[in-house]
Enzyme design. Structure first.
Site, PDB file in Angstrom:
ATOM      1  CE  LYS A 253      -2.398  -1.574  11.106  1.00  0.00           C
ATOM      2  NZ  LYS A 253      -3.047  -0.645  10.161  1.00  0.00           N
TER       3      LYS A 253
ATOM      4  N   GLY B  98      -2.978   5.784  13.696  1.00  0.00           N
ATOM      5  CA  GLY B  98      -4.152   5.118  14.267  1.00  0.00           C
ATOM      6  C   GLY B  98      -4.635   3.956  13.418  1.00  0.00           C
ATOM      7  CG  ASP B  99      -5.931  -0.142  12.110  1.00  0.00           C
ATOM      8  OD1 ASP B  99      -5.921   0.093  10.893  1.00  0.00           O
ATOM      9  OD2 ASP B  99      -6.430  -1.179  12.581  1.00  0.00           O
TER      10      ASP B  99
ATOM     11  CG  ASN C  57     -11.068   7.638  10.731  1.00  0.00           C
ATOM     12  OD1 ASN C  57     -10.454   7.235   9.750  1.00  0.00           O
ATOM     13  ND2 ASN C  57     -11.096   8.911  11.063  1.00  0.00           N
TER      14      ASN C  57
ATOM     15  CE  LYS D  55      -3.122  -0.238   3.071  1.00  0.00           C
ATOM     16  NZ  LYS D  55      -4.032  -0.179   4.210  1.00  0.00           N
TER      17      LYS D  55
HETATM   18  P1  NDP Z   1     -12.621   2.387  14.022  1.00  0.00           P
HETATM   19  O1  NDP Z   1     -12.203   1.759  15.291  1.00  0.00           O
HETATM   20  O2  NDP Z   1     -12.781   3.860  13.943  1.00  0.00           O
HETATM   21  O3  NDP Z   1     -13.996   1.739  13.515  1.00  0.00           O
HETATM   22  C1  NDP Z   1     -14.111   0.372  13.276  1.00  0.00           C
HETATM   23  C2  NDP Z   1     -15.568   0.078  12.939  1.00  0.00           C
HETATM   24  O4  NDP Z   1     -15.684  -1.277  12.538  1.00  0.00           O
HETATM   25  C3  NDP Z   1     -16.504   0.249  14.125  1.00  0.00           C
HETATM   26  O5  NDP Z   1     -17.782   0.613  13.662  1.00  0.00           O
HETATM   27  C4  NDP Z   1     -16.516  -1.154  14.728  1.00  0.00           C
HETATM   28  O6  NDP Z   1     -17.669  -1.452  15.505  1.00  0.00           O
HETATM   29  C5  NDP Z   1     -16.486  -2.000  13.478  1.00  0.00           C
HETATM   30  N1  NDP Z   1     -15.850  -3.295  13.775  1.00  0.00           N
HETATM   31  C6  NDP Z   1     -14.595  -3.494  14.258  1.00  0.00           C
HETATM   32  N2  NDP Z   1     -14.378  -4.797  14.444  1.00  0.00           N
HETATM   33  C7  NDP Z   1     -15.519  -5.430  14.085  1.00  0.00           C
HETATM   34  C8  NDP Z   1     -15.916  -6.771  14.033  1.00  0.00           C
HETATM   35  N3  NDP Z   1     -15.078  -7.757  14.414  1.00  0.00           N
HETATM   36  N4  NDP Z   1     -17.174  -7.053  13.592  1.00  0.00           N
HETATM   37  C9  NDP Z   1     -18.017  -6.062  13.206  1.00  0.00           C
HETATM   38  N5  NDP Z   1     -17.700  -4.762  13.243  1.00  0.00           N
HETATM   39  C10 NDP Z   1     -16.462  -4.460  13.657  1.00  0.00           C
HETATM   40  O7  NDP Z   1     -11.551   1.869  12.932  1.00  0.00           O
HETATM   41  P2  NDP Z   1     -11.207   2.474  11.507  1.00  0.00           P
HETATM   42  O8  NDP Z   1     -12.439   3.039  10.884  1.00  0.00           O
HETATM   43  O9  NDP Z   1     -10.007   3.327  11.649  1.00  0.00           O
HETATM   44  O10 NDP Z   1     -10.740   1.175  10.705  1.00  0.00           O
HETATM   45  C11 NDP Z   1     -11.654   0.344   9.988  1.00  0.00           C
HETATM   46  C12 NDP Z   1     -10.902  -0.493   8.984  1.00  0.00           C
HETATM   47  O11 NDP Z   1     -10.187   0.350   8.077  1.00  0.00           O
HETATM   48  C13 NDP Z   1      -9.841  -1.446   9.568  1.00  0.00           C
HETATM   49  O12 NDP Z   1      -9.764  -2.599   8.763  1.00  0.00           O
HETATM   50  C14 NDP Z   1      -8.561  -0.637   9.402  1.00  0.00           C
HETATM   51  O13 NDP Z   1      -7.412  -1.463   9.387  1.00  0.00           O
HETATM   52  C15 NDP Z   1      -8.814   0.007   8.058  1.00  0.00           C
HETATM   53  N6  NDP Z   1      -8.014   1.184   7.774  1.00  0.00           N
HETATM   54  C16 NDP Z   1      -8.049   2.280   8.595  1.00  0.00           C
HETATM   55  C17 NDP Z   1      -7.292   3.386   8.293  1.00  0.00           C
HETATM   56  C18 NDP Z   1      -7.402   4.638   9.086  1.00  0.00           C
HETATM   57  O14 NDP Z   1      -6.823   5.654   8.644  1.00  0.00           O
HETATM   58  N7  NDP Z   1      -8.091   4.678  10.208  1.00  0.00           N
HETATM   59  C19 NDP Z   1      -6.366   3.390   7.138  1.00  0.00           C
HETATM   60  C20 NDP Z   1      -6.481   2.222   6.283  1.00  0.00           C
HETATM   61  C21 NDP Z   1      -7.250   1.160   6.633  1.00  0.00           C
HETATM   62  P3  NDP Z   1     -17.537  -1.527  17.124  1.00  0.00           P
HETATM   63  O15 NDP Z   1     -17.382  -0.099  17.546  1.00  0.00           O
HETATM   64  O16 NDP Z   1     -18.802  -2.169  17.565  1.00  0.00           O
HETATM   65  O17 NDP Z   1     -16.314  -2.362  17.403  1.00  0.00           O
END
Ligand code: NDP
Length: 449
Positions: free
Chosen positions: A129, A168-169, A243, A117
């Site tokens: 990571k 973050g993640d 996010n 990426k």
């Molecule tokens: P957040 O913690 O902000 O949000 C994660 C979301 O996904 C929440 O709504 C959470 O629900 C849900 N979720 C997490 N685990 C599960 C699960 N096992 N089953 C169902 N729902 C789930 O994380 P991000 O938005 O930052 O990240 C989301 C994805 O994007 C990840 O795969 C991350 O690696 C990827 N990503 C993020 C980046 C970033 O800049 N933040 C960059 C590139 C990729 P709940 O609150 O109930 O757990």
């Protein structure tokens, strides 16, 4: 069995033997090896230098204990990791994840993907990571602070603006980054850009919060424009409400489309009128400020809530999985196709299981893998590093323009490496080859290191 299948099996057998009990890592490497091994076959310089074998072995992994005290005075212990995967083209770069499901396998899969990426962004960033099995959910701010400070007491030895720059993640947002940054500054007595996703008051970049979600929609827009279409008037299924999901929905609305679903680990809401305008602002406040649950959206706006279910199969044109890995099974992909969804861009990392990718391919659904579609987040993190190094802040329009340009360049690389003679594009192949070649050429240049 043909030659390349045998070769693939042999390669994967070795990988599984060297990395037992790491299914997510095997899955991520397997997906890449499928497209890379035939390519490497045609380019003996990579094979003779054992580039893929070397790329699948992290440079190093740091594993450490994190002790902290909860609000009741109990001593709690978690485990944390930093996987420094590959720094051939720049300092290690990749997020920290705090979630009970975090294991070495999950972080190795994420770190491996990150190498490809980051190479695709065109910026000089290696792949890494990290994270912990700590669960921030239900913890007080003070508990999260004590955990982050304790974690940084060890992590600070291994990171730095020229070495490794975490971000973050899942479970690590601006609150956690701020606590970690404050502790690093205290320990090192240095104010430097060794973390990204920082607050705007202390070196953060405008548009970083929005970047991953915005970038996924820009990537989708690029794919659709290549077919003479656009996001205008399109409906979408979005999973997650964190996010990535929130800002994916926001950009979609700005480009004239809208999302009809959002989810969390409890279930999903279906709002056929669209999660947009005031309703999207309400959802942002629910998730970003109150840390509430998605069913509250259904109660507030009187729409359907499906407890314990995922949204795949709801009728919509586009799909943006933005929650977590392996959230789309083969059956889910079949349901997507039957509901008429014709394009999918991964906001999350590896949300689509391998058999689901096969179904999408068979059904002719446009598929953008996360390593291309969600690279906007790390790209703006790279821009945050540049601004920190220059000690300036670019205005919002400037960062957004650069983000759009980077997403268009990633799209162009995928087309370059993934276009078939009939004009169709295999975006997965394109992203894998485009990312690989850049890292592999740097490794070749270094000799055996
Ligand atoms: P957040 O913690 O902000 O949000 C994660 C979301 O996904 C929440 O709504 C959470 O629900 C849900 N979720 C997490 N685990 C599960 C699960 N096992 N089953 C169902 N729902 C789930 O994380 P991000 O938005 O930052 O990240 C989301 C994805 O994007 C990840 O795969 C991350 O690696 C990827 N990503 C993020 C980046 C970033 O800049 N933040 C960059 C590139 C990729 P709940 O609150 O109930 O757990």
């Amino acid at each position: 069995m043909n030659q390349s299948a045998t070769q693939y099996d042999r390669f994967m057998e070795g990988l599984v033997r060297r990395n037992p009990g790491e299914p997510e890592f095997h899955q991520a490497v397997g997906e890449v090896a499928h497209t890379l091994l035939p390519f490497i076959d045609e380019h003996p310089e990579y094979r003779e230098a054992s580039i893929l074998e070397r790329m699948t072995e992290p440079d190093r992994v740091v594993i450490f204990r994190v002790c902290w005290e909860d609000d009741q005075g109990n001593i709690r212990t978690n485990r944390a990791w930093r996987v420094q995967f590959n720094n051939a083209i720049g300092p290690y770069k990749g997020g920290m994840r705090f979630h009970p499901s975090v294991t070495l396998s999950v972080l190795k899969f994420l770190g491996f993907e990150q190498c490809f990426k980051n190479a695709l962004t065109t910026l000089p960033m290696g792949g890494g990571k990290g994270g912990s099995n700590f669960n921030p959910k239900g913890k007080s701010d003070r508990e999260v602070m004590r955990f982050c400070q304790s974690l940084m007491v060890e992590l600070h030895r291994h990171i730095g603006e020229h070495t490794d720059v975490p971000a973050g993640d899942i479970g690590v947002g601006s609150r956690e980054i701020s606590y970690m940054f404050g502790q690093y500054k205290r320990l090192e007595n240095r104010f430097t850009g060794m973390l990204t996703g920082k607050g705007l008051a202390f070196g953060g970049s405008l548009v970083r919060t929005e970047a991953t979600g915005y970038g996924a929609v820009y990537f989708m827009q690029n794919m659709l424009e290549r077919r003479g279409d656009s996001c205008e008037g399109k409906t979408a299924i979005v999973s997650g409400s964190g996010n990535v999901a929130l800002y994916c929905m926001e950009k979609l609305e700005q480009l004239g489309g809208y999302s009809v679903t959002a989810s969390d680990s409890g279930g999903f809401v279906y709002d056929p009128d669209g999660i947009r305008g005031e309703k999207l602002e309400w959802l942002k406040r629910l998730k970003e400020e109150r840390r509430g649950r998605i069913h509250e959206y259904a109660e507030e706006f009187g729409c359907e809530y499906h407890q314990g279910k995922r949204p795949w199969g709801v009728k919509a044109d586009l799909a943006f999985p933005c929650a977590t890995q392996n959230e789309i099974s083969g059956d889910d992909a079949q349901a997507l196709a039957q509901a008429g969804t014709f394009a999918l861009a991964e906001g999350a990392n590896m949300p689509t299981q391998p058999d689901a990718v096969e179904v999408l391919r068979r059904e002719g659904i446009l598929f953008a893998p996360g390593k291309a579609a969600n690279a906007g987040g790390v790209a703006v993190s790279g821009l945050e590093q540049s601004q920190n190094a220059l000690r300036i802040s670019w205005p919002r329009e400037e960062v957004d323009k650069r983000l759009q340009k980077i997403m268009a360049e990633i799209h162009a690389q995928c087309v370059h490496w993934g276009e078939a003679p009939d004009g169709s594009v295999d975006y997965l192949k394109g992203a894998n080859l485009g990312g690989f070649v850049k890292v592999a050429d740097a490794m070749l240049a270094y000799g055996v290191v």
